[in-house]
Design a protein around this motif. Sequence first.
Motif, PDB file in Angstrom:
ATOM      1  N   GLU A 223       0.816  -1.215   0.000  1.00  0.00           N
ATOM      2  CA  GLU A 223       0.000   0.000   0.000  1.00  0.00           C
ATOM      3  C   GLU A 223       0.851   1.268   0.000  1.00  0.00           C
ATOM      4  OE1 GLU A 223      -3.213   0.326  -0.277  1.00  0.00           O
ATOM      5  OE2 GLU A 223      -3.898  -1.733  -0.063  1.00  0.00           O
ATOM      6  N   ARG A 224       2.095   1.154   0.439  1.00  0.00           N
ATOM      7  CA  ARG A 224       2.962   2.328   0.506  1.00  0.00           C
ATOM      8  C   ARG A 224       3.716   2.579  -0.793  1.00  0.00           C
ATOM      9  NH1 ARG A 224       4.297  -0.199   5.492  1.00  0.00           N
ATOM     10  NH2 ARG A 224       6.388  -0.731   4.711  1.00  0.00           N
ATOM     11  N   GLN A 225       3.639   1.658  -1.727  1.00  0.00           N
ATOM     12  CA  GLN A 225       4.382   1.827  -2.972  1.00  0.00           C
ATOM     13  C   GLN A 225       3.675   2.857  -3.855  1.00  0.00           C
ATOM     14  OE1 GLN A 225       4.605  -2.254  -4.156  1.00  0.00           O
ATOM     15  NE2 GLN A 225       6.451  -2.641  -2.974  1.00  0.00           N
ATOM     16  N   PRO A 226       4.397   3.872  -4.312  1.00  0.00           N
ATOM     17  CA  PRO A 226       3.748   5.028  -4.961  1.00  0.00           C
ATOM     18  C   PRO A 226       3.005   4.706  -6.248  1.00  0.00           C
ATOM     19  CG  PRO A 226       6.150   5.143  -5.167  1.00  0.00           C
ATOM     20  CD  PRO A 226       5.850   4.051  -4.191  1.00  0.00           C
ATOM     21  N   ASN A 227       3.403   3.654  -6.962  1.00  0.00           N
ATOM     22  CA  ASN A 227       2.749   3.346  -8.231  1.00  0.00           C
ATOM     23  C   ASN A 227       1.671   2.265  -8.122  1.00  0.00           C
ATOM     24  OD1 ASN A 227       3.750   5.135 -10.215  1.00  0.00           O
ATOM     25  ND2 ASN A 227       5.714   4.071 -10.219  1.00  0.00           N
ATOM     26  N   PHE A 228       1.376   1.809  -6.916  1.00  0.00           N
ATOM     27  CA  PHE A 228       0.345   0.789  -6.730  1.00  0.00           C
ATOM     28  C   PHE A 228      -1.037   1.399  -6.947  1.00  0.00           C
ATOM     29  CE2 PHE A 228      -2.464  -1.480  -3.581  1.00  0.00           C
ATOM     30  CZ  PHE A 228      -2.625  -2.627  -4.348  1.00  0.00           C
ATOM     31  N   ARG A 229      -1.854   0.741  -7.804  1.00  0.00           N
ATOM     32  CA  ARG A 229      -3.169   1.273  -8.166  1.00  0.00           C
ATOM     33  C   ARG A 229      -4.322   0.361  -7.769  1.00  0.00           C
ATOM     34  NH1 ARG A 229      -0.148   4.862  -8.491  1.00  0.00           N
ATOM     35  NH2 ARG A 229       0.233   6.310 -10.221  1.00  0.00           N
ATOM     36  N   GLY A 230      -4.056  -0.703  -7.000  1.00  0.00           N
ATOM     37  CA  GLY A 230      -5.143  -1.565  -6.558  1.00  0.00           C
ATOM     38  C   GLY A 230      -5.073  -2.952  -7.175  1.00  0.00           C
ATOM     39  N   TYR A 231      -6.195  -3.676  -7.120  1.00  0.00           N
ATOM     40  CA  TYR A 231      -6.224  -5.088  -7.495  1.00  0.00           C
ATOM     41  C   TYR A 231      -7.171  -5.344  -8.662  1.00  0.00           C
ATOM     42  CZ  TYR A 231      -4.095  -5.881  -2.897  1.00  0.00           C
ATOM     43  OH  TYR A 231      -3.262  -5.862  -1.815  1.00  0.00           O
ATOM     44  N   VAL A 232      -6.916  -6.474  -9.339  1.00  0.00           N
ATOM     45  CA  VAL A 232      -7.853  -7.046 -10.301  1.00  0.00           C
ATOM     46  C   VAL A 232      -8.006  -8.522  -9.940  1.00  0.00           C
ATOM     47  CG1 VAL A 232      -8.437  -7.401 -12.722  1.00  0.00           C
ATOM     48  CG2 VAL A 232      -6.910  -5.523 -12.089  1.00  0.00           C
ATOM     49  N   VAL A 233      -9.239  -9.003  -9.820  1.00  0.00           N
ATOM     50  CA  VAL A 233      -9.463 -10.408  -9.478  1.00  0.00           C
ATOM     51  C   VAL A 233      -9.851 -11.185 -10.737  1.00  0.00           C
ATOM     52  CG1 VAL A 233     -10.860 -12.043  -8.170  1.00  0.00           C
ATOM     53  CG2 VAL A 233     -10.116  -9.908  -7.115  1.00  0.00           C
ATOM     54  N   PHE A 234      -9.125 -12.275 -10.984  1.00  0.00           N
ATOM     55  CA  PHE A 234      -9.419 -13.142 -12.119  1.00  0.00           C
ATOM     56  C   PHE A 234     -10.507 -14.128 -11.719  1.00  0.00           C
ATOM     57  CE2 PHE A 234      -8.690 -16.863 -14.830  1.00  0.00           C
ATOM     58  CZ  PHE A 234      -8.678 -16.261 -16.082  1.00  0.00           C
TER      59      PHE A 234
END
Length: 243
Positions: A223-234
Amino acid sequence: MSFRAGLLLIGALLLTGCKAEPQAQSPRVKAAGFDAIYVWPGVRPGPDSVAKTIYLLDGEVRRNGPARLERLRMGVPKLPGRSVWLVVRAERLDWNDATYAAILGDIEKWQTAGNDIVGLQIDFDAATRGIEGYAAFLRTVRERLPKQWKLSITGLMDWSAHGDPQALAGLAQTVDEVVVQTYQHRSTIPGYEQYFARMERFPIPFRVALVEGGEWTAPPMLERQPNFRGYVVFLLNPAKPKR
């Protein structure tokens, strides 16, 4: 009974009285709580899905025969109120004009049908040491893709550990996001925490793809990584594995 035999008996009784503590398992991924999902043909989101972003597989560019789009959907999807990515699975990168025309034509048809098309995603298993060559292909895709649509790709977790920083920086100039795959078939790949610990300087906005029903505990640093944009569930078809 001898003294030695007595000790052995006591030891055996102690061992039988001790039960090994079961290892705690990570929670299982439930698609209902996520706002982005992958939907392959033949799979339907559950009625409790809250997903506003949907990645839909349109077709494949297969290894055998001429390079062409093999469509996997019957007709054009209609998903008003959702943001839609058209996904193409690629087993080869020697696309010709007809390949591009088919893919771009589908994007236009999907949008004309009333869908909010975000862009194109290419699902290709690019080897970590082959990122530079893949980047050259993606530059061609970006040149052909109208600018109102974004370009997304799937990526391996290994890119974070062994990817050439210069090659990754080149990708950052071409693609809008990478969706990092954390699973193989129906199972989460073990040791994923170690890979995400190395993604602090990953230069491209990224989402993390989880498999429905797979084990997952979010690494604290993610969550602290600046380029993290969330999840996608397959999403999975209960009857048939899709990947």
